[in-house]
Structure formats: C-alpha cells, structure tokens
Design an enzyme around this catalytic site. Structure first.
Site, short mmCIF file in Angstrom:
data_model
loop_
_atom_site.label_atom_id
_atom_site.label_comp_id
_atom_site.label_asym_id
_atom_site.label_seq_id
_atom_site.Cartn_x
_atom_site.Cartn_y
_atom_site.Cartn_z
N TRP A 56 1.01 -1.05 -0.09
CA TRP A 56 -0.26 -0.06 -0.21
C TRP A 56 0.40 1.51 -0.08
O TRP A 56 1.28 2.25 0.19
CB TRP A 56 -0.97 0.22 1.01
CG TRP A 56 -2.81 -0.60 1.02
CD1 TRP A 56 -2.93 -1.35 1.90
CD2 TRP A 56 -3.45 -0.02 0.02
NE1 TRP A 56 -4.38 -0.99 1.67
CE2 TRP A 56 -4.68 -0.39 0.51
CE3 TRP A 56 -2.96 1.20 -1.32
CZ2 TRP A 56 -5.47 -0.46 -0.99
CZ3 TRP A 56 -4.22 0.84 -2.69
CH2 TRP A 56 -5.62 0.09 -1.69
N HIS A 106 -0.72 2.65 3.74
CA HIS A 106 -0.63 2.47 5.56
C HIS A 106 -1.15 3.15 6.72
O HIS A 106 -1.54 3.42 7.97
CB HIS A 106 -0.04 1.93 5.78
CG HIS A 106 0.51 -0.19 5.23
ND1 HIS A 106 -0.64 -0.97 6.05
CD2 HIS A 106 0.51 -0.25 4.18
CE1 HIS A 106 -0.29 -1.70 4.71
NE2 HIS A 106 0.77 -1.06 4.62
N ASP A 149 6.32 -4.05 7.22
CA ASP A 149 7.38 -3.97 5.85
C ASP A 149 9.23 -3.65 6.01
O ASP A 149 9.66 -3.86 5.52
CB ASP A 149 6.56 -2.74 5.34
CG ASP A 149 5.31 -3.38 4.17
OD1 ASP A 149 5.21 -4.96 3.79
OD2 ASP A 149 4.43 -2.62 3.93
N ARG A 206 10.21 -7.30 7.53
CA ARG A 206 10.05 -8.52 6.87
C ARG A 206 11.02 -8.46 6.11
O ARG A 206 11.75 -9.80 6.33
CB ARG A 206 8.98 -8.81 5.84
CG ARG A 206 8.65 -7.07 4.58
CD ARG A 206 7.69 -7.08 4.43
NE ARG A 206 7.50 -8.46 2.98
CZ ARG A 206 6.97 -8.78 2.03
NH1 ARG A 206 5.57 -6.84 2.02
NH2 ARG A 206 6.37 -9.19 1.10
N HIS A 249 1.67 -10.82 4.48
CA HIS A 249 1.79 -9.73 3.67
C HIS A 249 0.47 -9.96 3.11
O HIS A 249 -0.05 -8.65 2.26
CB HIS A 249 2.14 -9.12 3.55
CG HIS A 249 3.19 -8.55 3.92
ND1 HIS A 249 3.70 -7.35 5.02
CD2 HIS A 249 4.89 -8.84 5.00
CE1 HIS A 249 4.72 -6.96 5.86
NE2 HIS A 249 5.28 -8.26 5.48
N HIS A 289 -0.59 -3.34 9.85
CA HIS A 289 -0.48 -3.17 8.97
C HIS A 289 -0.76 -4.22 8.19
O HIS A 289 -1.65 -4.17 7.19
CB HIS A 289 1.07 -3.87 8.80
CG HIS A 289 1.94 -3.04 7.69
ND1 HIS A 289 2.27 -2.47 6.70
CD2 HIS A 289 2.43 -4.85 7.17
CE1 HIS A 289 3.18 -2.85 6.14
NE2 HIS A 289 2.35 -4.47 5.54
N ASP A 306 -2.88 -3.67 4.29
CA ASP A 306 -2.65 -5.23 3.49
C ASP A 306 -3.60 -5.29 2.59
O ASP A 306 -3.39 -5.71 1.70
CB ASP A 306 -1.16 -5.63 3.79
CG ASP A 306 -0.21 -5.23 3.70
OD1 ASP A 306 -0.16 -4.37 2.92
OD2 ASP A 306 1.00 -6.18 4.04
N HIS A 308 -3.54 -8.04 -3.08
CA HIS A 308 -2.02 -8.47 -2.19
C HIS A 308 -3.45 -9.90 -1.98
O HIS A 308 -3.24 -10.57 -0.61
CB HIS A 308 -2.47 -8.11 -0.95
CG HIS A 308 -1.13 -6.98 -0.42
ND1 HIS A 308 -0.50 -7.70 0.32
CD2 HIS A 308 -1.12 -6.08 -1.18
CE1 HIS A 308 0.74 -6.24 0.06
NE2 HIS A 308 -0.10 -5.98 -1.00
N HIS A 321 1.79 -4.66 -9.60
CA HIS A 321 1.48 -4.38 -7.88
C HIS A 321 1.56 -3.44 -7.69
O HIS A 321 1.13 -2.56 -6.40
CB HIS A 321 2.88 -5.36 -7.20
CG HIS A 321 2.00 -5.67 -6.03
ND1 HIS A 321 1.07 -6.56 -5.23
CD2 HIS A 321 2.74 -5.71 -4.50
CE1 HIS A 321 0.80 -6.53 -4.51
NE2 HIS A 321 2.01 -5.67 -3.85
N ASP A 375 -0.26 -0.55 -4.98
CA ASP A 375 0.25 -0.45 -3.53
C ASP A 375 0.85 1.58 -3.59
O ASP A 375 0.71 2.07 -2.45
CB ASP A 375 1.94 -0.68 -2.96
CG ASP A 375 1.85 -2.16 -2.84
OD1 ASP A 375 0.83 -1.83 -2.90
OD2 ASP A 375 2.73 -3.10 -2.68
#
Ligand SMILES: *[C@@H]1O[C@H](CO)[C@@H](O)[C@H](O)[C@H]1NC(C)=O
Ligand SMILES: *[C@@H]1O[C@H](CO)[C@@H](O)[C@H](O)[C@H]1NC(C)=O
Ligand SMILES: *[C@@H]1O[C@H](CO)[C@@H](O)[C@H](O)[C@H]1NC(C)=O
Ligand SMILES: [Zn+2]
Length: 333
Positions: free
Chosen positions: A20, A25, A64, A67, A79, A135, A139, A145, A168, A172
């Site tokens: 996103w 977010h 994010d 990860r 996610h 979060h 997502d 997602h 994608h 986002d």
C-alpha cells in the site's frame, strides 16, 4: 559517523517501497485513530508506549521493514493471501486452498489478535502483535494482496507516468501518491480527515455499518476472509478487468488510473474503519461503532492457540511462481 555505523543504517532502509506504500498504511492508521474509543486509544498507546497524535500511523509500516530483516523473514507470507482464482473470468478466495503452509494475511490477523492479549507474552511481543495487526488490516484491503496471478501482479510490467514499474507497485504506491500528491505523515493525516468525514457524514455513511457485517472476534478467520473476498473481487472488476494483455507493457496513468482511484479510496476507508472496529473489539468487547444488533461480547477475550493445518499438497503453478520470485526480492507483495 564511521562507515561501520553507517552501513547497517543503509541496509535497514533499502526497501523503501512498501505494501500500500507508506501513504496508504499511514492513512489507514490515522482513520483508525479517528474511530477508536478513548478506552481503545489508551490501551493502544500503552502497548505502543506512544501518546503522540500519530501513535498508530508512525508504526504502520514497521512490518514492511521487519520482513526484510533476517529475524523477520518468516513474516513475509503474512502480507498477502495468494488466491488461485482465474481473473478476470472468476475471482474468489478460499482459505484452505490459498493460505499456504507458511501462513498468510488471514492466519496472521488471527495469530496476532490472539497474541496482543496474551498475558504470557513480553511487552515487546505484544507490541509487535499490535503493529502487525495495524499493518495487515491495511494490506488485506489492497486487491493485489489477495491474488496469486503473476505473483500478485508483481511480474506484470507496466508504465506509470513514464516510469517503468509493475502492476502491483502502482496499486501500492504510484496511484495513491499521484492522487494525494505526496506521501508524508501530514499527507496521510489530511487524506484520513477527508475519508473520516465521508464515513461520518458523507457519501460512505450509509455503507459504513455494512462494512462491519459479520465482524467477530470469535472468528477472526471468517471476519478477515470477508475482507479478503471483497478486496479480491476488485481484481476481476477493476484491476485486471481486460485481462493481463490489457495492461502488460501499457501506460496506465490515464483511464486506468481514473477507474482505480475510487476503489483505492474506498478500500483505504474500509481498512481504517475496520481496523478501529477490530481494535475496539479487542480492547473493549464491542466495535464502538454503530453496528445493527451488536451485543457486547461478555466473554473476556482470551488468547487462542493458532495452528496452521497440515496443508501439504502438490505445489501449484502459482506457488511455484511465488517461490521462484522469492519473498524478499525487492518487489512488494
Ligand atoms: C474522550 O476523550 C476526549 C479528550 O481526550 C474527551 O473530550 C471526550 O469527552 C472523551 N469521550 C468520552 C466518551 O469519554
Ligand atoms: C474529499 O476530497 C475530495 C477530493 O478528492 C473532495 O471533492 C471532497 O469534497 C472531500 N470531502 C470532504 C468531506 O472533505
Ligand atoms: C504466530 O506468531 C508468532 C510470533 O511472530 C510466530 O512465531 C508463530 O509462528 C505464528 N503462528 C502462526 C500459526 O502463524
Ligand atoms: Zn505489507
């Protein structure tokens, strides 16, 4: 500063793009801040050890960053949920088919909802659980997602405003940022103000209580599967309405962007509203928002043991593509 001190800083800030994007977010978190009750606010501020006016927004993208660390690598599959449907012909998410043996966004929401109230866990673990919930509820509202095809659109090359990127990524980041004209906390806060007003008194008002239909702490999987299913439906109706060929290699800053922006707006609004309701449920036993027929949950919220079922089965083409692409390749999903 010596190079030795400088290097780790560089490494931890490498993945600048995020699901996103930061703007999406942070906006979801600010909307939730606008709808949580005072009791929930104190509860969340206590866990996060932050009483500032951006106590949720400032941790909304922590997941994010985490990860991409060695310690946080295990959380990469959390996610998203890789719906193995067939857009644009047919869309749909199936928990058993799509969640995967390493977990997914739906199992993660369940797990961290349980962990945030688990008194046997350390303060740090509970804090991480809350940051993940903030979060992941964001997502799950990004349609790509909730889609396996082409690794959630990560391998569909497109151009946006002359920049080569992928499908994608424009969902986002590029499209939300173009719409708002920035990505600072102040931009997110003002976007959240706009969407909050529309939920309270504007064009979203009549729909908003329906956004909480079926929400239940007793069944976090069904609750978040409803959000995933609704979000995934946009893959057929909006994201890939003409199939992959209609977008691959194309410039999408035009009619495509115009069709996408109302979906982005409503999905960010829903995510923020639902995040507030979810946190209110956890902290107080009720959504705190007008939900027809809602009864206060009398059962104190208890941590439940979350286990993934044994889903060993042959790897599908979509899952092989995901493995080949890697979870931590620098693209986002
Ligand atoms: C919530 O807190 C605000 C200020 O912090 C206060 O003005 C308001 O009255 C409180 N609401 C309730 C329902 O207690
Ligand atoms: C929200 O922003 C849009 C422009 O994107 C504007 O037309 C609308 O009036 C704003 N609504 C509120 C309630 O601020
Ligand atoms: C739940 O979260 C913990 C802490 O991040 C993790 O170790 C565990 O594997 C998770 N369980 C599931 C089923 O996702
Ligand atoms: Zn994410």
């Amino acid at each position: 500063m010596s190079l030795k001190h400088f290097l780790p800083l560089l490494l931890t800030t490498t993945p600048l793009v995020s699901a996103w994007g930061t703007l999406g977010h942070d906006t979801v978190a600010y909307i939730a801040q606008n709808f949580v009750t005072n009791a929930t606010e104190s509860w969340a501020q206590g866990i996060l050890a932050d009483t500032s006016s951006s106590y949720m927004a400032s941790v909304a993208t922590w997941a994010d960053t985490y990860r991409y660390t060695a310690a946080g690598k295990f959380s990469a599959p959390y996610h998203f949920i890789d719906a193995e449907d067939d857009p644009p012909k047919s869309c749909g998410v199936d928990y058993k088919r799509d969640c995967g043996e390493s977990g997914c966004v739906v199992s993660a929401i369940q797990n961290y909802t349980s962990r945030v109230v688990d008194k046997s866990l350390s303060t740090t673990e509970k804090q991480m659980a809350l940051k993940w919930i903030i979060h992941f509820i964001g997502d799950i509202h990004q349609p790509l997602h909730d889609e396996a095809l082409d690794v959630g659109g990560n391998t569909i090359s497109v151009t946006f405003d002359g920049t080569e990127t992928n499908l994608h990524h424009i969902w986002d980041t590029n499209m939300p940022e173009k719409f708002i004209g920035g990505y600072s906390l102040a931009d997110a806060s003002s976007w959240a103000k706009n969407l909050t007003a529309r939920i309270k008194t504007g064009d979203y008002k009549s729909d908003a209580s329906g956004w909480l239909h079926g929400i239940s702490l007793d069944d976090p999987v069904s609750s978040s599967m409803a959000w995933a299913t609704e979000s995934n439906a946009y893959v057929c109706s909006t994201v890939l309405t003409g199939g992959v060929d209609a977008v691959e290699g194309k410039e999408l800053d035009g009619g495509y962007y115009d069709a996408a922006t109302p979906v982005i707006e409503v999905q960010i609004a829903r995510a923020g509203y639902r995040l507030a309701a979810w946190l209110n449920l956890i902290a107080t036993g009720e959504t705190g928002l007008k939900v027809a027929g809602e009864k206060r949950s009398m059962r104190p919220i208890q941590p439940v043991r979350v286990e993934l079922e044994d889903w060993a089965r042959p790897l599908s083409a979509a899952r092989l593509a995901r493995l080949a692409h890697g979870f931590n390749c620098g693209h986002e999903h």
